[in-house]
Write a protein that holds these residues in place. Structure first.
Motif, short mmCIF file in Angstrom:
data_model
loop_
_atom_site.label_atom_id
_atom_site.label_comp_id
_atom_site.label_asym_id
_atom_site.label_seq_id
_atom_site.Cartn_x
_atom_site.Cartn_y
_atom_site.Cartn_z
N THR A 178 19.67 4.90 -0.51
CA THR A 178 18.27 5.18 -0.86
C THR A 178 17.41 4.03 -0.36
N CYS A 179 16.40 4.38 0.37
CA CYS A 179 15.48 3.35 0.84
C CYS A 179 14.10 3.97 0.95
N GLU A 180 13.19 3.43 0.22
CA GLU A 180 11.79 3.85 0.28
C GLU A 180 11.02 2.71 0.93
N CYS A 181 11.55 2.27 2.07
CA CYS A 181 10.99 1.10 2.74
C CYS A 181 9.75 1.44 3.55
N GLY A 182 9.72 2.64 4.08
CA GLY A 182 8.58 3.02 4.90
C GLY A 182 8.74 2.58 6.33
N TYR A 190 0.83 -1.20 0.00
CA TYR A 190 0.00 0.00 0.00
C TYR A 190 0.87 1.26 0.00
N GLU A 191 1.88 1.29 0.85
CA GLU A 191 2.76 2.45 0.93
C GLU A 191 3.51 2.67 -0.38
N LYS A 192 3.97 1.59 -0.99
CA LYS A 192 4.71 1.71 -2.26
C LYS A 192 3.81 2.18 -3.39
N LEU A 193 2.60 1.71 -3.42
CA LEU A 193 1.68 2.13 -4.48
C LEU A 193 1.13 3.54 -4.23
N ASN A 201 2.74 6.01 -2.86
CA ASN A 201 3.81 6.94 -3.21
C ASN A 201 4.65 6.36 -4.35
N HIS A 202 3.98 5.86 -5.38
CA HIS A 202 4.68 5.12 -6.43
C HIS A 202 5.74 5.95 -7.14
N GLN A 203 5.45 7.18 -7.47
CA GLN A 203 6.43 8.00 -8.18
C GLN A 203 7.69 8.21 -7.34
N ASN A 204 7.50 8.46 -6.07
CA ASN A 204 8.63 8.63 -5.17
C ASN A 204 9.42 7.32 -5.03
N PHE A 205 8.70 6.21 -4.93
CA PHE A 205 9.33 4.89 -4.82
C PHE A 205 10.17 4.60 -6.06
N GLU A 206 9.61 4.85 -7.24
CA GLU A 206 10.34 4.61 -8.48
C GLU A 206 11.55 5.53 -8.59
N LYS A 207 11.38 6.79 -8.23
CA LYS A 207 12.48 7.75 -8.28
C LYS A 207 13.61 7.33 -7.34
N THR A 208 13.25 6.90 -6.15
CA THR A 208 14.25 6.44 -5.18
C THR A 208 14.99 5.22 -5.71
N LEU A 209 14.26 4.29 -6.30
CA LEU A 209 14.90 3.10 -6.87
C LEU A 209 15.83 3.46 -8.03
N SER A 210 15.47 4.47 -8.80
CA SER A 210 16.31 4.85 -9.95
C SER A 210 17.66 5.41 -9.50
N HIS A 211 17.73 5.91 -8.25
CA HIS A 211 18.99 6.42 -7.72
C HIS A 211 19.85 5.32 -7.09
N SER A 212 19.29 4.13 -6.96
CA SER A 212 20.01 3.01 -6.36
C SER A 212 21.05 2.48 -7.33
N GLU A 213 22.25 2.22 -6.81
CA GLU A 213 23.31 1.65 -7.65
C GLU A 213 22.97 0.23 -8.08
N LEU A 214 22.34 -0.49 -7.22
CA LEU A 214 22.04 -1.90 -7.48
C LEU A 214 20.84 -2.09 -8.40
#
Length: 143
Positions: A132-136, A52-55, A57-70
């Motif tokens: 970067t962590c959009e874990c909540g 629920y939290e990821k969906l 704030n989906h744009q923020n979650f995707e943006k945060t993941l895009s900054h992840s090296e892995l």
């Protein structure tokens, strides 16, 4: 009266069969059905909340993941795959069929393991300013 006793006996026999199946599936019987049910519903609560939290704030979650090296190259895919998988596993966990529930329990355990490896990777190999962590919730304050 006799029909009512037969009905109660069938219900009791079903409960006995239910607990016997749990003991056969999960080992020697030291793990009780209540322990398994509590674990299952805690997994469901965790995965439904995080999905629920990821969906939400989906744009923020995707943006945060895009900054992840892995995961940066796969950010779009991962940003949809993770919450959908969490919802799917949660649904499978609450189904009454033991074979499906067992697969879902293994899936939930593997997902927790993958998440743990990701957090360990972040803590060991990524400098604090680049983490970067959009874990909540509590986990995002740990990273």
């Amino acid at each position: 009266m006799k029909g009512e006793l037969t009905y109660k006996r069938r219900i009791r026999d079903r409960f006995d069969d239910f607990f016997a199946k749990y003991n056969r599936i999960f080992g020697t019987g030291k793990i009780t059905a209540a322990t398994i049910d509590i674990t299952v519903y805690l997994f469901v609560l965790l995965y439904v909340y995080t999905a629920y939290e990821k969906l939400k704030n989906h744009q923020n979650f995707e943006k945060t993941l895009s900054h992840s090296e892995l995961l940066g190259a796969y950010a779009w895919f991962v940003s949809w795959a993770v919450p959908i998988t969490e919802i799917l596993v949660s649904l499978l966990l609450i189904l009454p069929w033991q074979a499906i529930r067992k697969i879902a329990l293994w899936s939930a355990t593997i997902m927790i393991g993958l998440f743990s490896f990701y957090i360990i990777y972040m803590l060991l190999f990524v400098p604090p300013e680049n983490r970067t962590c959009e874990c909540g919730g509590v986990v995002s304050s740990m990273v």
